[in-house]
Design an enzyme around this catalytic site. Structure first.
Site, PDB file in Angstrom:
ATOM      1  N   GLN A 188      83.038  70.767 -22.006  1.00  0.00           N
ATOM      2  CA  GLN A 188      81.892  71.811 -22.075  1.00  0.00           C
ATOM      3  C   GLN A 188      81.790  72.503 -23.014  1.00  0.00           C
ATOM      4  OE1 GLN A 188      79.561  69.391 -19.989  1.00  0.00           O
ATOM      5  NE2 GLN A 188      78.167  69.659 -21.400  1.00  0.00           N
ATOM      6  N   SER A 236      69.239  68.799 -24.314  1.00  0.00           N
ATOM      7  CA  SER A 236      69.765  69.467 -23.249  1.00  0.00           C
ATOM      8  C   SER A 236      68.728  70.885 -23.347  1.00  0.00           C
ATOM      9  CB  SER A 236      70.129  70.024 -22.545  1.00  0.00           C
ATOM     10  OG  SER A 236      69.991  68.431 -21.862  1.00  0.00           O
ATOM     11  N   LYS A 294      82.487  70.706 -26.686  1.00  0.00           N
ATOM     12  CA  LYS A 294      80.930  70.007 -27.132  1.00  0.00           C
ATOM     13  C   LYS A 294      80.250  70.613 -26.982  1.00  0.00           C
ATOM     14  CE  LYS A 294      80.732  67.249 -23.262  1.00  0.00           C
ATOM     15  NZ  LYS A 294      80.147  66.300 -22.696  1.00  0.00           N
ATOM     16  N   GLY A 298      72.130  66.649 -15.421  1.00  0.00           N
ATOM     17  CA  GLY A 298      72.454  65.497 -14.296  1.00  0.00           C
ATOM     18  C   GLY A 298      73.559  65.232 -14.899  1.00  0.00           C
ATOM     19  N   ASP A 299      74.342  64.213 -14.792  1.00  0.00           N
ATOM     20  CA  ASP A 299      75.613  64.054 -14.847  1.00  0.00           C
ATOM     21  C   ASP A 299      76.006  62.850 -13.826  1.00  0.00           C
ATOM     22  OD1 ASP A 299      78.388  63.888 -16.883  1.00  0.00           O
ATOM     23  OD2 ASP A 299      79.241  63.405 -14.600  1.00  0.00           O
ATOM     24  N   THR A 308      72.207  60.680 -24.950  1.00  0.00           N
ATOM     25  CA  THR A 308      73.892  60.583 -24.948  1.00  0.00           C
ATOM     26  C   THR A 308      74.227  59.508 -25.810  1.00  0.00           C
ATOM     27  OG1 THR A 308      73.646  62.232 -22.861  1.00  0.00           O
ATOM     28  CG2 THR A 308      76.085  61.369 -23.251  1.00  0.00           C
ATOM     29  N   LYS A 323      76.219  76.056 -19.441  1.00  0.00           N
ATOM     30  CA  LYS A 323      74.941  74.738 -19.334  1.00  0.00           C
ATOM     31  C   LYS A 323      76.001  73.297 -19.356  1.00  0.00           C
ATOM     32  CE  LYS A 323      71.308  72.654 -20.929  1.00  0.00           C
ATOM     33  NZ  LYS A 323      71.673  71.845 -19.250  1.00  0.00           N
ATOM     34  N   LYS A 351      79.688  73.281 -15.110  1.00  0.00           N
ATOM     35  CA  LYS A 351      79.533  71.923 -14.994  1.00  0.00           C
ATOM     36  C   LYS A 351      79.527  71.968 -13.097  1.00  0.00           C
ATOM     37  CE  LYS A 351      79.977  68.092 -15.704  1.00  0.00           C
ATOM     38  NZ  LYS A 351      79.198  67.580 -17.882  1.00  0.00           N
ATOM     39  N   ASN A 408      72.841  55.764 -17.593  1.00  0.00           N
ATOM     40  CA  ASN A 408      72.335  56.384 -18.647  1.00  0.00           C
ATOM     41  C   ASN A 408      72.686  56.670 -19.823  1.00  0.00           C
ATOM     42  OD1 ASN A 408      69.525  56.851 -18.003  1.00  0.00           O
ATOM     43  ND2 ASN A 408      69.647  59.650 -18.533  1.00  0.00           N
TER      44      ASN A 408
HETATM   45  N1  GLU Z   1      76.356  65.824 -17.895  1.00  0.00           N
HETATM   46  C1  GLU Z   1      76.156  65.504 -19.611  1.00  0.00           C
HETATM   47  C2  GLU Z   1      77.250  65.687 -20.073  1.00  0.00           C
HETATM   48  O1  GLU Z   1      78.081  65.495 -20.263  1.00  0.00           O
HETATM   49  C3  GLU Z   1      74.900  66.432 -20.129  1.00  0.00           C
HETATM   50  C4  GLU Z   1      75.272  68.006 -19.380  1.00  0.00           C
HETATM   51  C5  GLU Z   1      73.964  68.662 -19.902  1.00  0.00           C
HETATM   52  O2  GLU Z   1      72.996  68.299 -20.060  1.00  0.00           O
HETATM   53  O3  GLU Z   1      73.470  69.723 -19.802  1.00  0.00           O
HETATM   54  O4  GLU Z   1      77.624  66.711 -21.001  1.00  0.00           O
END
Ligand code: GLU
Length: 460
Positions: free
Chosen positions: A125, A392, A128, A179-180, A224, A104, A140, A255
């Site tokens: 990630q 998410s 996190k 997204g990112d 976020t 994810k 990612k 965002n």
């Molecule tokens: N890109 C965001 C992050 O850095 C969200 C990733 C997601 O929602 O999967 O955590």
């Protein structure tokens, strides 16, 4: 020296040697991956007390395993611009760890994208996503495609080409992108459409960050930024403070930044400045968020346009100088390594009391050391910006159940997640001998969840 002390010291030495050896190995294996090495360095520095207490993790080779992605997919993305000229970009998906759930993490479209950036983001990630407490692994993806100045059709053609290849490797139970930077609900919409076309079905949970009108979750867009402010509010509360009446500087105007500004204002702060890749605006009476939202979300314009409508504000075409504005709270929400040691020292000299990392790894290791030395309240990215991916995961749940929660319900859950993350970081820092150090707390708490799952799942 007592025997107990000797044992403790022996373990400490073994842990230090282990961390050192594995870091050397990683440096050798990834010599040019500056950002990836930076992200691993930070984690490794936090984990020494963990290996000293749990030698079983050493026996299971957890550090060697957790730093090597399960899989990296690198692919060609060919697309045609509006003039019929063919372009080729490089696409990536790093599927880093699936011990807690499907991979994810977001997709980034930006010219700076390369293996190192992708790997550092996917690595961050892991921890996190574990901190959110939800069943999600880590990945990612992205491309060195530059969406700036491209027409809507060009974005669509590029995105369709990108997902046509990636569609083989993702799915609601295997890998769920979002997204990112450079990827929002429009791009997710094009990816989702193309994916479903290729699969011949409707797999609602394959992407998150979808438009709430078309299968997305309410509150995801804000999550976020709001989450970062909720996290910082917890840090402030612990110190007997709050956002009310504080002066805040927020970098970025995407965002994360937009909704960090919104929530900080709702909690009574004055936001003095924000930026884009061209420069920053400074409005000493507090910026007007409606103008920012219109310029960025509707008209797709540069932040410099702001001063045309607000003559009292000033525009400076050096975005890194935003950190020279005196403020109480700094929220770096733009990109990696945007606060270096010099910027950190300026912030300290101007009396900053708290930093909340809304972007991924926005502070260099040297900047973090400065904040640590001055005992500045510091909310590390893995914890402070986890609200986005947490919502998410809520989008995935809603998609599986085929129902939608209200925005109030999502926000309430988000607040609970952010509070829980804060408490786990605080508890882990305390338990491992570094009370109040949220960087160590976040790294340790996230690591323990994944490491335990890796031990339970056997060698892979
Ligand atoms: N890109 C965001 C992050 O850095 C969200 C990733 C997601 O929602 O999967 O955590």
């Amino acid at each position: 020296m007592t025997k107990l002390n000797e044992t403790h010291n022996d373990r400490k030495k073994r842990a230090n040697d282990y961390v050192h050896e594995v870091y050397e190995l990683i440096k050798k294996r990834n010599p040019d991956e500056k950002e990836f090495l930076q992200a691993t360095r930070e984690i490794f520095d936090s984990l020494r007390p963990v290996f000293s207490k749990h030698p079983d993790y050493i026996a299971n080779g957890i550090l060697e395993r957790i730093t090597e992605p399960e899989r990296i997919i690198i692919f060609r993305v060919a697309w045609e611009d509006d003039q019929g000229k063919v372009h080729v970009n490089r696409g990536f998906r790093v599927q880093f760890n699936s011990d807690l759930g499907p991979y994810k993490g977001g997709i980034r479209f930006h010219p700076s994208v390369n293996s190192s950036i992708m790997k550092f983001l996917a690595f961050e990630q892991i921890f996190k996503n574990a901190l959110t407490g939800q069943p999600i692994g880590a990945g990612k993806g992205g491309s060195d495609f530059d969406p700036k100045g491209k027409s809507d059709r060009e974005i669509m053609r590029f995105t369709q080409s990108f997902i046509t290849e990636l569609s083989r490797y993702i799915g609601p139970d295997t890998d769920v992108p979002a997204g990112d930077i450079g990827v929002g609900k429009r791009e997710i919409g094009y990816m989702f459409g193309q994916y479903n076309r290729l699969k011949g079905g409707y797999e609602a949970g394959v992407f998150t960050g979808k438009d709430p009108k078309h299968g997305g979750s309410l509150g995801r867009k804000e999550a976020t930024g709001y989450g970062t402010v909720y996290f910082v509010e917890e840090m402030l509360k612990e110190a007997g403070l709050s956002f009310a009446g504080k002066k805040v500087v927020v970098s970025g105007s995407g965002n994360v930044s937009t909704y960090a500004i919104e929530k900080a204002m709702q909690l009574g702060a004055t936001v003095l400045a924000c930026s884009d890749s061209g420069g920053y605006i400074y409005d000493e009476d507090g910026i007007d968020l409606d103008t920012i939202k219109r310029l960025k979300e509707v008209e797709n314009k540069r932040i410099s346009e702001y001063v045309k409508e607000h003559p009292g504000a000033k525009y400076y075409d050096d975005c890194s100088a935003i950190w020279s504005i005196p403020c109480d709270i700094a929220l770096p929400c733009a990109t990696q390594n945007e606060i270096d040691e010099i910027a950190a020292r300026i912030l300290i000299a101007n009396g900053v009391i708290a930093i909340g990392e809304g972007a991924n790894m926005p502070c260099t290791l040297e900047a973090m050391a400065v904040f640590h030395e001055h005992k500045t309240l510091f909310g590390p990215a893995k914890a402070a910006n986890a609200g986005g991916v947490a919502v998410s995961a809520m989008e995935m749940s809603q998609n599986s159940m085929r129902l939608s929660w209200t925005v109030e319900e999502v926000d309430e859950r988000l607040q609970t997640v952010m509070k829980n993350i804060y408490t786990s970081c605080l508890d882990a820092a305390e338990e491992y001998g570094h009370p109040g150090n949220l960087v160590m707390g976040a790294n340790i708490a996230g690591f323990l969840k994944v490491a335990d799952a890796m031990v339970a799942h056997g060698l892979s």
